[in-house]
Motif scaffolding. Sequence first.
Motif, PDB file in Angstrom:
ATOM      1  N   UNK A   1     -14.064  33.286-124.521  1.00 57.02           N
ATOM      2  CA  UNK A   1     -12.839  34.082-124.518  1.00 57.02           C
ATOM      3  C   UNK A   1     -11.711  33.118-124.852  1.00 57.02           C
ATOM      4  N   UNK A   2     -11.451  32.945-126.145  1.00 60.08           N
ATOM      5  CA  UNK A   2     -10.567  31.873-126.614  1.00 60.08           C
ATOM      6  C   UNK A   2      -9.305  31.760-125.772  1.00 60.08           C
ATOM      7  N   UNK A   3      -8.988  30.526-125.303  1.00 58.33           N
ATOM      8  CA  UNK A   3      -9.650  29.247-125.595  1.00 58.33           C
ATOM      9  C   UNK A   3     -10.671  28.804-124.545  1.00 58.33           C
ATOM     10  N   UNK A   4     -11.126  29.712-123.700  1.00 54.27           N
ATOM     11  CA  UNK A   4     -12.040  29.348-122.612  1.00 54.27           C
ATOM     12  C   UNK A   4     -13.416  28.947-123.137  1.00 54.27           C
ATOM     13  N   UNK A   5     -13.953  27.870-122.558  1.00 50.26           N
ATOM     14  CA  UNK A   5     -15.242  27.313-122.979  1.00 50.26           C
ATOM     15  C   UNK A   5     -16.255  27.455-121.851  1.00 50.26           C
TER      16      UNK A   5
ATOM     17  N   UNK B   1     -13.625  41.435-122.656  1.00 51.14           N
ATOM     18  CA  UNK B   1     -12.387  41.078-121.969  1.00 51.14           C
ATOM     19  C   UNK B   1     -11.266  42.041-122.363  1.00 51.14           C
ATOM     20  N   UNK B   2     -10.398  42.337-121.402  1.00 46.76           N
ATOM     21  CA  UNK B   2      -9.228  43.174-121.655  1.00 46.76           C
ATOM     22  C   UNK B   2      -7.987  42.411-121.206  1.00 46.76           C
ATOM     23  N   UNK B   3      -6.830  43.035-121.344  1.00 38.93           N
ATOM     24  CA  UNK B   3      -5.590  42.381-120.928  1.00 38.93           C
ATOM     25  C   UNK B   3      -5.543  42.167-119.422  1.00 38.93           C
TER      26      UNK B   3
ATOM     27  N   UNK C   1     -15.664  38.509-122.098  1.00 38.69           N
ATOM     28  CA  UNK C   1     -15.958  37.728-123.295  1.00 38.69           C
ATOM     29  C   UNK C   1     -15.533  38.506-124.538  1.00 38.69           C
ATOM     30  N   UNK C   2     -15.220  37.762-125.597  1.00 38.56           N
ATOM     31  CA  UNK C   2     -14.936  38.381-126.892  1.00 38.56           C
ATOM     32  C   UNK C   2     -15.142  37.349-127.987  1.00 38.56           C
ATOM     33  N   UNK C   3     -15.404  37.826-129.195  1.00 43.84           N
ATOM     34  CA  UNK C   3     -15.738  36.963-130.320  1.00 43.84           C
ATOM     35  C   UNK C   3     -14.508  36.628-131.147  1.00 43.84           C
ATOM     36  N   UNK C   4     -14.075  35.371-131.087  1.00 45.91           N
ATOM     37  CA  UNK C   4     -12.949  34.959-131.920  1.00 45.91           C
ATOM     38  C   UNK C   4     -13.385  34.846-133.379  1.00 45.91           C
TER      39      UNK C   4
END
Length: 221
Positions: free
Chosen positions: A151-155, A187-189, A194-197
């Motif tokens: 979940x950009x920028x989370x690693x 992921x939402x606000x 998670x989401x694909x950048x």
Amino acid sequence: MNRNKIGVSILVLATLLIGMVLIPAASAQEGDKYSVTAEEAFKHANAHMISFIAADADFEEWNGAFIDPKPLELYDINGEKLYYQFSVYKDNNTIGKIYVCADKKLGHSVKAFEFNPKSFNATEAMIKSIEIAKNKYPTGEIKSTIMVVYSYPSIGAMTVVKDKNTGNEYRIFVDAYSLDIVEDETATETEPGVWSIYEHRLKNGVEEHLKEWQESDQLTK
């Protein structure tokens, strides 16, 4: 179990992780004309660091620093190789990180610079995600474990496990810093997930991104 045996166990598991994860992931990139090698990414990291040190006062501390040529490979949650994370060292201390795109379709080669980064242990995160996957799906087959930008920028680490009875595959995400489980939900606000950048970037088109990469590439000439 004594400390020496624990150390040996972690070393053996880390070796297995390298064989199981990194080699298949690299093989998946072969033949992709838009993929970027670690060597090519290293050239971009160096060229951009030198350029920014000369032109930007914020990079004054980086004068005299060097980049470790062996990056950490970060993937998208869809399995595509996303970034090379290079560590910047000065006086034996890590003073920064440079993220270089591993795919020319993502645009400008250098995605981000990070100052005084918080450290994490990638091997520890991958081991944790495997442990959770085995506990949650004891009869499942571990298909892969990679470091991802979930979940950009989370690693974090992502383990894919396959149910041997149904054939269904499940993903286990663990945050690299906290080692907490991240639910495999969009992921939402207001809710984490998670989401694909990678997919998000490609929605904006490819041609313009390829031009941006070419512009970045001129700096290495």
